[in-house]
Design a protein around this motif. Structure first.
Motif, PDB file in Angstrom:
ATOM      1  N   UNK A   1       0.799  -1.561   0.358  1.00  0.00           N
ATOM      2  CA  UNK A   1      -0.206  -0.178   0.011  1.00  0.00           C
ATOM      3  C   UNK A   1       0.473   1.149  -0.130  1.00  0.00           C
ATOM      4  N   UNK A   2       2.047   1.477   1.214  1.00  0.00           N
ATOM      5  CA  UNK A   2       3.039   2.483   1.371  1.00  0.00           C
ATOM      6  C   UNK A   2       3.462   2.777  -0.356  1.00  0.00           C
ATOM      7  N   UNK A   3       4.172   1.561  -1.071  1.00  0.00           N
ATOM      8  CA  UNK A   3       4.852   1.583  -2.472  1.00  0.00           C
ATOM      9  C   UNK A   3       4.063   1.858  -2.931  1.00  0.00           C
TER      10      UNK A   3
ATOM     11  N   UNK B   1       0.915   4.146  -2.982  1.00  0.00           N
ATOM     12  CA  UNK B   1       0.870   5.822  -2.949  1.00  0.00           C
ATOM     13  C   UNK B   1       2.428   6.656  -3.787  1.00  0.00           C
ATOM     14  N   UNK B   2       3.330   5.532  -3.154  1.00  0.00           N
ATOM     15  CA  UNK B   2       5.172   6.350  -3.304  1.00  0.00           C
ATOM     16  C   UNK B   2       4.798   6.494  -5.332  1.00  0.00           C
ATOM     17  N   UNK B   3       4.349   5.173  -5.797  1.00  0.00           N
ATOM     18  CA  UNK B   3       4.577   5.137  -7.474  1.00  0.00           C
ATOM     19  C   UNK B   3       4.292   6.208  -7.503  1.00  0.00           C
ATOM     20  N   UNK B   4       2.676   6.093  -6.968  1.00  0.00           N
ATOM     21  CA  UNK B   4       2.162   7.757  -7.836  1.00  0.00           C
ATOM     22  C   UNK B   4       2.920   9.089  -7.408  1.00  0.00           C
ATOM     23  N   UNK B   5       2.950   9.104  -6.692  1.00  0.00           N
ATOM     24  CA  UNK B   5       4.035  10.813  -6.301  1.00  0.00           C
ATOM     25  C   UNK B   5       5.051  10.394  -6.915  1.00  0.00           C
ATOM     26  N   UNK B   6       5.261   9.833  -6.468  1.00  0.00           N
ATOM     27  CA  UNK B   6       7.150  10.288  -8.033  1.00  0.00           C
ATOM     28  C   UNK B   6       6.652  10.310  -9.655  1.00  0.00           C
ATOM     29  N   UNK B   7       6.326   8.819  -9.790  1.00  0.00           N
ATOM     30  CA  UNK B   7       5.839   9.542 -11.451  1.00  0.00           C
ATOM     31  C   UNK B   7       4.734   8.880 -11.873  1.00  0.00           C
ATOM     32  N   UNK B   8       4.100   8.969 -11.680  1.00  0.00           N
ATOM     33  CA  UNK B   8       2.027   8.731 -12.027  1.00  0.00           C
ATOM     34  C   UNK B   8       2.051   7.795 -13.282  1.00  0.00           C
ATOM     35  N   UNK B   9       3.033   8.983 -14.011  1.00  0.00           N
ATOM     36  CA  UNK B   9       2.261   7.902 -15.306  1.00  0.00           C
ATOM     37  C   UNK B   9       3.030   6.416 -15.576  1.00  0.00           C
TER      38      UNK B   9
END
Length: 171
Positions: free
Chosen positions: A127-129, A131-139
């Motif tokens: 779940x934390x990962x 979130x991090x994926x979307x904050x760092x590079x949503x595309x």
């Protein structure tokens, strides 16, 4: 006398969703609901404790809430003043704190098997990962299937106890 007038900051361009964004976010919310249901299904200790109540109520709420609130618009970006703005991926900071606590308290859940404890760690991490994926590079998270892979990890970790389980739609 000279008058200085400041120009308004340029408006952000309107948000255009990524191709497949709605489907990816719906799948993530579904994975979060399934994971939360699994966490709620875990056995409790013979006598309830504050920690067992936390595992039964607060942790599944955080999993479901965060996965259901994922927002690619809330990503890391530059503010109008040129300063970096850290995104939250749509996640509530209090819910993220709940997820981060799993690593500190899971070993105190001695009524759970080691397998269940490890799977709880993976749920919190997945779940934390996400979130991090979307904050760092949503595309990349959406277009290249990285969010879907996080959801697959989440589904695998939150499978019902027992060896004969496969996610719906899997062979």
């Amino acid at each position: 006398m000279t008058t200085i007038s400041h120009l308004p900051a340029p408006a952000d361009p309107p948000y255009e969703p990524w191709e497949g964004e709605a489907e990816a976010l719906a799948a993530a919310a579904g994975a979060g609901r399934r994971a939360a249901a699994w966490v709620r299904s875990l056995p409790g200790p013979p006598a309830p404790t504050p920690l067992s109540v936390w595992f039964a109520q607060h942790l599944p709420e955080a999993v479901e809430s965060v996965m259901g609130a994922l927002d690619p618009q809330d990503c890391d970006r530059m503010g109008p003043d040129g300063r970096p703005v850290q995104g939250a991926g749509g996640a509530d900071p209090e819910m993220m704190e709940t997820l981060s606590a799993v690593a500190r308290v899971v070993t105190e859940a001695c009524w759970l098997t080691l397998d269940q404890q490890v799977r709880l760690l993976v749920v919190a991490s997945a779940v934390t990962g996400a979130v991090q994926l979307l904050t760092n590079d949503p595309g990349s998270a959406i277009l290249h299937g990285l969010l879907a892979q996080q959801c697959a990890l989440l589904d695998h970790a939150a499978r019902p106890d027992g060896a004969a389980w496969a996610p719906s739609g899997a062979p």
